[in-house]
Design a protein around this motif. Sequence first.
Motif, PDB file in Angstrom:
ATOM      1  N   GLU A  94       8.026 -12.894   6.387  1.00  0.00           N
ATOM      2  CA  GLU A  94       7.838 -11.872   5.358  1.00  0.00           C
ATOM      3  C   GLU A  94       6.747 -10.887   5.768  1.00  0.00           C
ATOM      4  O   GLU A  94       6.907  -9.670   5.636  1.00  0.00           O
ATOM      5  CB  GLU A  94       7.476 -12.531   4.029  1.00  0.00           C
ATOM      6  N   ARG A  95       5.639 -11.409   6.280  1.00  0.00           N
ATOM      7  CA  ARG A  95       4.562 -10.527   6.737  1.00  0.00           C
ATOM      8  C   ARG A  95       5.034  -9.671   7.910  1.00  0.00           C
ATOM      9  O   ARG A  95       4.726  -8.478   7.990  1.00  0.00           O
ATOM     10  CB  ARG A  95       3.345 -11.356   7.129  1.00  0.00           C
ATOM     11  N   VAL A  96       5.766 -10.283   8.827  1.00  0.00           N
ATOM     12  CA  VAL A  96       6.279  -9.531   9.970  1.00  0.00           C
ATOM     13  C   VAL A  96       7.227  -8.430   9.516  1.00  0.00           C
ATOM     14  O   VAL A  96       7.199  -7.307  10.039  1.00  0.00           O
ATOM     15  CB  VAL A  96       6.986 -10.482  10.962  1.00  0.00           C
ATOM     16  N   SER A 219       5.058  -8.254  17.370  1.00  0.00           N
ATOM     17  CA  SER A 219       4.791  -8.559  15.966  1.00  0.00           C
ATOM     18  C   SER A 219       4.730 -10.059  15.732  1.00  0.00           C
ATOM     19  O   SER A 219       3.837 -10.564  15.031  1.00  0.00           O
ATOM     20  CB  SER A 219       5.883  -7.953  15.076  1.00  0.00           C
ATOM     21  N   TRP A 220       5.667 -10.770  16.308  1.00  0.00           N
ATOM     22  CA  TRP A 220       5.706 -12.218  16.114  1.00  0.00           C
ATOM     23  C   TRP A 220       4.508 -12.887  16.783  1.00  0.00           C
ATOM     24  O   TRP A 220       3.934 -13.847  16.251  1.00  0.00           O
ATOM     25  CB  TRP A 220       7.019 -12.769  16.652  1.00  0.00           C
ATOM     26  N   PHE A 263      12.851 -15.726  19.823  1.00  0.00           N
ATOM     27  CA  PHE A 263      14.073 -15.456  20.592  1.00  0.00           C
ATOM     28  C   PHE A 263      15.151 -14.859  19.700  1.00  0.00           C
ATOM     29  O   PHE A 263      15.828 -13.891  20.075  1.00  0.00           O
ATOM     30  CB  PHE A 263      14.556 -16.754  21.233  1.00  0.00           C
ATOM     31  N   ALA A 264      15.288 -15.425  18.488  1.00  0.00           N
ATOM     32  CA  ALA A 264      16.306 -14.920  17.559  1.00  0.00           C
ATOM     33  C   ALA A 264      15.999 -13.492  17.121  1.00  0.00           C
ATOM     34  O   ALA A 264      16.909 -12.658  17.017  1.00  0.00           O
ATOM     35  CB  ALA A 264      16.397 -15.840  16.341  1.00  0.00           C
ATOM     36  N   LEU A 265      14.731 -13.181  16.864  1.00  0.00           N
ATOM     37  CA  LEU A 265      14.366 -11.824  16.471  1.00  0.00           C
ATOM     38  C   LEU A 265      14.672 -10.829  17.580  1.00  0.00           C
ATOM     39  O   LEU A 265      15.204  -9.739  17.332  1.00  0.00           O
ATOM     40  CB  LEU A 265      12.880 -11.773  16.114  1.00  0.00           C
ATOM     41  N   ASP A 266      14.338 -11.193  18.808  1.00  0.00           N
ATOM     42  CA  ASP A 266      14.606 -10.303  19.940  1.00  0.00           C
ATOM     43  C   ASP A 266      16.100 -10.064  20.105  1.00  0.00           C
ATOM     44  O   ASP A 266      16.536  -8.918  20.282  1.00  0.00           O
ATOM     45  CB  ASP A 266      14.023 -10.914  21.221  1.00  0.00           C
ATOM     46  N   ARG A 267      16.900 -11.113  20.017  1.00  0.00           N
ATOM     47  CA  ARG A 267      18.341 -10.969  20.171  1.00  0.00           C
ATOM     48  C   ARG A 267      18.954 -10.184  19.021  1.00  0.00           C
ATOM     49  O   ARG A 267      19.920  -9.451  19.207  1.00  0.00           O
ATOM     50  CB  ARG A 267      19.004 -12.344  20.289  1.00  0.00           C
TER      51      ARG A 267
END
Length: 282
Positions: A94-96, A219-220, A263-267
């Motif tokens: 949520e913060r990200v 960000s992460w 990894f999921a965010l990047d993909r």
Amino acid sequence: MTSRTLALPGLNGNGKLAAQLRRSGHWLLNHALPPLLTLVVLVGFWELLCSRPGVSLPAPSQVVADTWELIIEPFYDNGGNDKGMGWQILASLERVAYGYALAVIAGIGLGVLVGSSEWAMRGLDPIFQVLRTVPPLAWLPISLAAFQASAPSAIFVIFITAIWPIIINTSVGIRNIPQDYRNVAQVLRLNPLEFFVRITLPAAAPYIFSGLRIGVGLSWLAIVAAEMLIGGVGIGFFIWDAWNASRLSDIVLALVIVGLVGFALDRMVGAIGNLITRGTSA
């Protein structure tokens, strides 16, 4: 003739199924099997090294045994900061989301300005180059003093960390728009808004999404580090609290989950970029 005609659809269906199975097997062999084998070797090596007497780090089997309740009950809530890993990750995400969204809006806008205006580039680029070298956590005391609260301070750290690659990549994309595109816009007599929507954004989109992918990764990284200091619910504070309580297995599990989420965010950002740019983004 009739029996042959009736049999053809079935044969065609079997042929398509066989082709799909071959493609699936080829994808598994070339994409899924190599990382899976590498993971098995690394985990086996880790198990071998950490199973010996006197080793302080837990082996994978011990990590699973110690954290099994965290794994099977990720959304338990005992009040306060005693929450499952699912809630910890969602709080960090949520913060990200807030900080990254602000960075996307401001970063693309400033990148377009710097890329389009020679004066803006000369005035702002040196400042950006200096500020982007400041470590993310160095901004935390300033943000805490300014906002007097931990949540907006963490969001600001995410924002200030993610914005620089977005600005830089967007400005590079704007400056690299081919002159032929500009000539076509003059021939079509596009106004500035039409030129921006129909020429600028599509041409710079691969560069923009390259910056967005870098930004979401930063960000992460920033939120995990910031949460270690600001406390509260979040995966960063969970790791720091586990260290203070000497729960090394919990830390290992958290690191694995952090890596998988990153990894999921990047993909996810990469998939959106490929969809919008038709496969031309990095």
